[in-house]
Design a protein around this motif. Structure first.
Motif, mmCIF file in Angstrom:
data_model
loop_
_atom_site.group_PDB
_atom_site.id
_atom_site.type_symbol
_atom_site.label_atom_id
_atom_site.label_comp_id
_atom_site.label_asym_id
_atom_site.label_seq_id
_atom_site.Cartn_x
_atom_site.Cartn_y
_atom_site.Cartn_z
ATOM 1 N N ILE A 106 0.838 -1.197 0.000
ATOM 2 C CA ILE A 106 0.000 0.000 0.000
ATOM 3 C C ILE A 106 0.883 1.262 0.000
ATOM 4 N N MET A 107 1.765 1.425 1.002
ATOM 5 C CA MET A 107 2.566 2.640 0.993
ATOM 6 C C MET A 107 3.470 2.686 -0.246
ATOM 7 N N ILE A 114 0.334 10.304 -3.311
ATOM 8 C CA ILE A 114 0.035 11.250 -2.223
ATOM 9 C C ILE A 114 0.974 12.456 -2.339
ATOM 10 N N LEU A 118 -0.432 16.195 -2.907
ATOM 11 C CA LEU A 118 -0.190 17.217 -1.884
ATOM 12 C C LEU A 118 0.611 18.374 -2.465
ATOM 13 N N ALA A 121 -1.322 20.414 -5.088
ATOM 14 C CA ALA A 121 -2.428 21.179 -4.488
ATOM 15 C C ALA A 121 -1.951 22.533 -3.952
ATOM 16 N N LEU A 122 -0.641 22.651 -3.717
ATOM 17 C CA LEU A 122 -0.088 23.934 -3.260
ATOM 18 C C LEU A 122 -0.034 24.954 -4.401
ATOM 19 N N LEU A 126 -7.175 21.808 -7.420
ATOM 20 C CA LEU A 126 -7.609 20.452 -7.744
ATOM 21 C C LEU A 126 -9.083 20.284 -7.389
ATOM 22 N N GLU A 127 -9.792 19.511 -8.194
ATOM 23 C CA GLU A 127 -11.170 19.154 -7.866
ATOM 24 C C GLU A 127 -11.147 17.947 -6.923
ATOM 25 N N ILE A 128 -12.050 17.962 -5.935
ATOM 26 C CA ILE A 128 -12.135 16.826 -5.003
ATOM 27 C C ILE A 128 -12.374 15.522 -5.761
ATOM 28 N N ILE A 131 -9.206 14.010 -7.056
ATOM 29 C CA ILE A 131 -8.442 13.361 -5.998
ATOM 30 C C ILE A 131 -9.035 12.003 -5.652
ATOM 31 N N ILE A 132 -10.369 11.970 -5.498
ATOM 32 C CA ILE A 132 -11.051 10.709 -5.153
ATOM 33 C C ILE A 132 -10.771 9.641 -6.202
ATOM 34 N N LEU A 135 -7.106 8.418 -6.076
ATOM 35 C CA LEU A 135 -6.824 7.590 -4.895
ATOM 36 C C LEU A 135 -7.460 6.206 -5.011
ATOM 37 N N ILE A 136 -8.626 6.121 -5.659
ATOM 38 C CA ILE A 136 -9.294 4.816 -5.807
ATOM 39 C C ILE A 136 -8.660 4.006 -6.933
ATOM 40 N N LEU B 118 -12.734 10.135 1.851
ATOM 41 C CA LEU B 118 -13.386 9.777 0.584
ATOM 42 C C LEU B 118 -14.907 9.743 0.757
ATOM 43 N N ILE B 128 -9.529 21.696 0.092
ATOM 44 C CA ILE B 128 -8.276 20.978 -0.184
ATOM 45 C C ILE B 128 -7.308 21.127 1.001
#
Lengths: 159, 159
Positions: A106-107, A114, A118, A121-122, A126-128, A131-132, A135-136, B118, B128
């Protein structure tokens, strides 16, 4: 609802980060980023697996993908974030006393994503939903590609 | 820039998810959610560690925190998302052939947070900056609390 267009936008956006994650492997770098130094726990800061050559090649690959996509800046940001995330993953593994190359499920698959999310995003909005989806889909992509590698004999286990 | 107010908002928002993550331990549940069933790989779906009692107690704890905060709905959503994320973490560990209780660093600490973020993002508008702060602070909180546990003799290792 998540539409096919949302998925397309998300995959297109994150492509430079994937390039940055793939290309360091072929760099065959010799100069460790941590210059062989230890942290306060007398273990290597990142280890020999994270090299200057590999990191630069990864960021370069992301910039090239960004150039092809028409936005070099996004390529640079996503590539840098992916490499930083990956190096941070190695930092965590060294702190856990894990030797170079030992798997941390996983990591290992998520650290660069990630980091790329991250860091980008600075700088950009980004649209949520983006990101979703990223990540999926990232662990799902990983499972599918590993299954292919297993079926075609490149790996001994499906995982 | 990240302000102290941003950090306060993020910590306050995610509190129900932390409650949902802590309380299942004390439930001492006996009824596994997967009803003892195996998946297609002939390994347990989630294992005996994920119980109906523990999951319900976790969601209840999140609802109580939400009630105290003044928003039961957010408590329910964050609690449910945290429990789903935690159960998904166990699903992954069983697929990797890892026995119940075996540690999987990073994922063990992040699965409930990713699940809560999520799931809640489907129902409420998240900033964000809130997501970034929660993702960065969660592993830091974990390291600090483990160090305390080590210093006070509750744990044999700092990690």
């Amino acid at each position: 609802m998540i539409t096919f267009e949302d998925i397309g936008i998300a995959c297109w956006f994150i492509l430079p980060a994937y390039a940055a994650n793939l290309f360091p492997v072929v760099a065959n770098g010799k100069r460790p980023i941590d210059l062989g130094k230890n942290w306060i726990d007398n273990r290597r800061l990142f280890g020999d697996g994270k090299t200057i050559e590999g990191s630069l090649l990864g960021i370069l690959a992301a910039v090239v993908v960004g150039l092809l996509q028409g936005d070099v800046f996004i390529g640079l940001i996503l590539g840098s974030g992916a490499i930083i995330g990956d190096i941070f993953g190695s930092f965590i593994k060294r702190r856990l006393g894990m030797p170079q190359g030992s798997p941390l499920p996983i990591m290992d698959q998520m650290d660069f994503i990630i980091g790329a999310l991250l860091f980008s995003a600075l700088f950009v909005k980004l649209e949520i939903i983006t990101i979703i989806i990223i990540l999926i889909l990232t662990p799902i992509f990983h499972v599918i590609s590993n299954n292919f590698a297993y079926e075609f004999g490149f790996k001994d286990v499906r995982w």
